[in-house]
Write an enzyme that holds these catalytic residues in place. Structure first.
Site, PDB file in Angstrom:
ATOM      1  N   ARG A   1       0.845  -1.206   0.000  1.00 15.73           N
ATOM      2  CA  ARG A   1       0.000   0.000   0.000  1.00 15.73           C
ATOM      3  C   ARG A   1       0.877   1.251   0.000  1.00 15.73           C
ATOM      4  O   ARG A   1       0.563   2.246  -0.626  1.00 15.73           O
ATOM      5  CB  ARG A   1      -0.964  -0.007   1.205  1.00 15.73           C
ATOM      6  CG  ARG A   1      -1.689   1.328   1.389  1.00 15.73           C
ATOM      7  CD  ARG A   1      -3.030   1.233   2.118  1.00 15.73           C
ATOM      8  NE  ARG A   1      -3.006   0.371   3.275  1.00 15.73           N
ATOM      9  CZ  ARG A   1      -2.440   0.653   4.450  1.00 15.73           C
ATOM     10  NH1 ARG A   1      -1.832   1.812   4.639  1.00 15.73           N
ATOM     11  NH2 ARG A   1      -2.479  -0.215   5.436  1.00 15.73           N
TER      12      ARG A   1
ATOM     13  N   TYR B   1     -14.380  17.078 -16.323  1.00 13.03           N
ATOM     14  CA  TYR B   1     -14.805  15.673 -16.341  1.00 13.03           C
ATOM     15  C   TYR B   1     -15.954  15.504 -15.332  1.00 13.03           C
ATOM     16  O   TYR B   1     -15.878  16.030 -14.205  1.00 13.03           O
ATOM     17  CB  TYR B   1     -13.608  14.799 -15.962  1.00 13.03           C
ATOM     18  CG  TYR B   1     -13.953  13.344 -15.869  1.00 13.03           C
ATOM     19  CD1 TYR B   1     -14.242  12.616 -17.026  1.00 13.03           C
ATOM     20  CD2 TYR B   1     -14.020  12.698 -14.654  1.00 13.03           C
ATOM     21  CE1 TYR B   1     -14.588  11.282 -16.945  1.00 13.03           C
ATOM     22  CE2 TYR B   1     -14.361  11.364 -14.575  1.00 13.03           C
ATOM     23  CZ  TYR B   1     -14.641  10.663 -15.724  1.00 13.03           C
ATOM     24  OH  TYR B   1     -14.980   9.343 -15.640  1.00 13.03           O
TER      25      TYR B   1
ATOM     26  N   ASP C   1      -5.286  19.017 -14.676  1.00 14.32           N
ATOM     27  CA  ASP C   1      -5.603  17.673 -15.185  1.00 14.32           C
ATOM     28  C   ASP C   1      -5.101  17.626 -16.628  1.00 14.32           C
ATOM     29  O   ASP C   1      -5.648  18.284 -17.509  1.00 14.32           O
ATOM     30  CB  ASP C   1      -7.119  17.444 -15.099  1.00 14.32           C
ATOM     31  CG  ASP C   1      -7.527  16.027 -15.521  1.00 14.32           C
ATOM     32  OD1 ASP C   1      -6.821  15.437 -16.363  1.00 14.32           O
ATOM     33  OD2 ASP C   1      -8.559  15.526 -15.035  1.00 14.32           O
TER      34      ASP C   1
ATOM     35  N   LYS D   1      -6.511   6.540 -19.660  1.00 13.53           N
ATOM     36  CA  LYS D   1      -6.697   7.078 -21.007  1.00 13.53           C
ATOM     37  C   LYS D   1      -5.412   6.923 -21.825  1.00 13.53           C
ATOM     38  O   LYS D   1      -5.009   5.810 -22.085  1.00 13.53           O
ATOM     39  CB  LYS D   1      -7.184   8.522 -20.899  1.00 13.53           C
ATOM     40  CG  LYS D   1      -8.285   8.732 -19.831  1.00 13.53           C
ATOM     41  CD  LYS D   1      -9.592   8.028 -20.163  1.00 13.53           C
ATOM     42  CE  LYS D   1     -10.610   8.032 -19.033  1.00 13.53           C
ATOM     43  NZ  LYS D   1     -10.951   9.313 -18.449  1.00 13.53           N
TER      44      LYS D   1
HETATM   45  C1  LIG Z   1     -11.482   9.771 -17.231  1.00 16.01           C
HETATM   46  C2  LIG Z   1     -11.062  11.065 -16.671  1.00 16.01           C
HETATM   47  C3  LIG Z   1     -10.894  11.232 -15.299  1.00 16.01           C
HETATM   48  C4  LIG Z   1     -11.190  10.130 -14.303  1.00 16.01           C
HETATM   49  O1  LIG Z   1     -10.319   9.054 -14.463  1.00 16.01           O
HETATM   50  P1  LIG Z   1     -10.695   7.522 -14.124  1.00 16.01           P
HETATM   51  O2  LIG Z   1      -9.445   6.807 -14.458  1.00 16.01           O
HETATM   52  O3  LIG Z   1     -11.856   7.158 -14.989  1.00 16.01           O
HETATM   53  O4  LIG Z   1     -11.056   7.480 -12.691  1.00 16.01           O
HETATM   54  C5  LIG Z   1     -10.443  12.471 -14.837  1.00 16.01           C
HETATM   55  N1  LIG Z   1     -10.180  13.478 -15.692  1.00 16.01           N
HETATM   56  C6  LIG Z   1     -10.349  13.353 -17.028  1.00 16.01           C
HETATM   57  C7  LIG Z   1     -10.042  14.510 -17.911  1.00 16.01           C
HETATM   58  C8  LIG Z   1     -10.796  12.149 -17.559  1.00 16.01           C
HETATM   59  O5  LIG Z   1     -10.964  12.035 -18.877  1.00 16.01           O
END
Ligand SMILES: *Cc1c(COP(=O)(O)O)cnc(C)c1O
Length: 378
Positions: free
Chosen positions: A46, A98, A170, A195
């Protein structure tokens, strides 16, 4: 080393004794100590794990951060970073975000006593007007999901630092291959590694990358306590994905450019949201702060019936949530990523029943265009 090489060789120490070319999967929850006096480098997964640590060093190198933390999802990364704040702390966030981030801020963090304001973070004076006594951070997505607003990271970072705030970016959509927020002044970079970094639509992951040792220590403490750590096997998959990040991004961006232009020429398409168009509002900022436009395109068609026809007619594109993988996907944000946004707000922003979003993959450009054509005309 240049970026493409770093994706493979940012960290030569694979922590193995046999010369394995790929980092071994250390599928162990716990690690034995040498003696009572001598704690070994790893103790419990962890806190940290050798496979995950290898991935984290790679991601830190790609974003030019001092440390990276790998989480079990992007939302786990954002949730953990938000634990840097507490009751009555105020955060200004991009209005176009998001859907999961919006839900976290508005429901969970707000219930915990934090305060939020949402602004067009592309407009610096409107962000500055919201800064108050309790403001602690600015949280931006650029380009944003799904409307592709672009925010000027360097300008936001000087604003944030003038007021003693953290700038959190982000960077999921462009990845460090095209955009390095820490170099532009941001303090923390977030990724949904699910992604583009992972890139194969096969696993979830998230990252927080920090600019200073002080932030690294604060996040490490929350990280080990909350426990949303990425598993060794998933760490291996994401590291494997990163090796081809530049190749995938080049192909995806080239495909996206052609598709965006094609969509713009169709009479049934009313609006195309794509940051690579020279008349996009954020184009000058994109040219200044990013080296590519990525693979995300949203568009609005003339009727709900046509949107539904396209979604049921596509064969190469698949109707699925998520983005950033090798397979091209199409989503209906109204029903999926942004289903929880109050209807009126959603409609005001343009996320209506005619609005579709595509994540372009690495298939042949010809097949993708042909697929769209037959779905439009079927
Ligand atoms: C998908 C996404 C998230 C969240 O990520 P997960 O891996 O699905 O929890 C956050 N920010 C953006 C821009 C995203 O496309």
């Amino acid at each position: 080393m240049e970026f493409d090489t770093l994706c493979l060789h940012a960290n030569h120490d694979k922590g193995n004794h046999y010369g394995a070319i790929t980092t071994p999967i250390y599928q162990s929850a716990t690690f034995a100590h040498g003696s009572i006096e001598e704690a070994s480098e790893y103790s419990y997964s962890r806190l940290s794990n050798p496979t995950r640590a290898h991935l984290e060093k790679t991601v830190a190198a790609l974003e030019n951060g001092v440390a990276a933390f790998a989480f079990s999802s992007g939302m786990a990364a954002i949730s953990t970073v938000m634990k840097l704040f507490s009751v009555s702390d105020h955060v200004i966030a991009s209005a176009d975000l998001y859907g999961g981030s919006l839900r976290l801020f508005r429901k969970i963090n707000t219930a915990e006593g934090m305060q939020f304001d949402f602004a067009d973070t592309g407009d610096i004076p409107s962000v500055e007007a919201l800064i108050g006594e309790h403001t602690k951070a600015i949280f931006v997505e650029t380009p944003s999901n799904p409307l592709m607003y672009v925010s000027d990271i360097a300008a936001l970072s000087s604003l944030a630092h003038r007021h003693g705030l953290l700038l959190i970016v982000d960077n999921t959509f462009l990845t460090p291959y095209y955009q390095k927020p820490l170099d532009l002044g941001a303090d923390i970079v977030i990724h949904s590694g699910t992604k583009y970094l992972g890139g194969h639509n096969d696993t979830l992951a998230g990252f927080a990358v920090v600019k200073t040792k002080e932030l690294a220590e604060k996040i490490a403490y929350v990280y080990k306590t909350i426990g949303a750590a990425l598993s060794p096997f998933d760490s291996f998959l994401i590291e494997r994905g990163i090796k081809t990040l530049p190749l995938r991004m080049d192909r995806i961006s080239a495909n996206a450019q052609s598709i965006a232009k094609w969509l713009r020429c169709r009479e049934e398409v009313k609006k195309v949201y794509y940051i690579g168009f020279a008349d996009h509002k954020g184009y000058a900022v994109s040219k200044k702060q990013s080296t590519g436009f990525g693979g995300m395109i949203s568009f609005e068609v003339e009727s709900r019936a046509l949107a539904e026809q396209i979604l049921s007619g596509i064969r190469v594109f698949q109707y699925a949530e998520s983005l950033g993988g090798v397979e091209s996907l199409m989503t209906y944000p109204m029903r999926q990523t942004h289903a929880d946004v109050p209807e009126q707000e959603r409609l005001e922003r343009g996320i209506n029943d005619r609005f579709l979003r595509i994540s372009v993959g690495i298939e042949s450009e010809h097949d993708l265009m042909e697929d769209l054509r037959q779905a439009f005309e079927s």
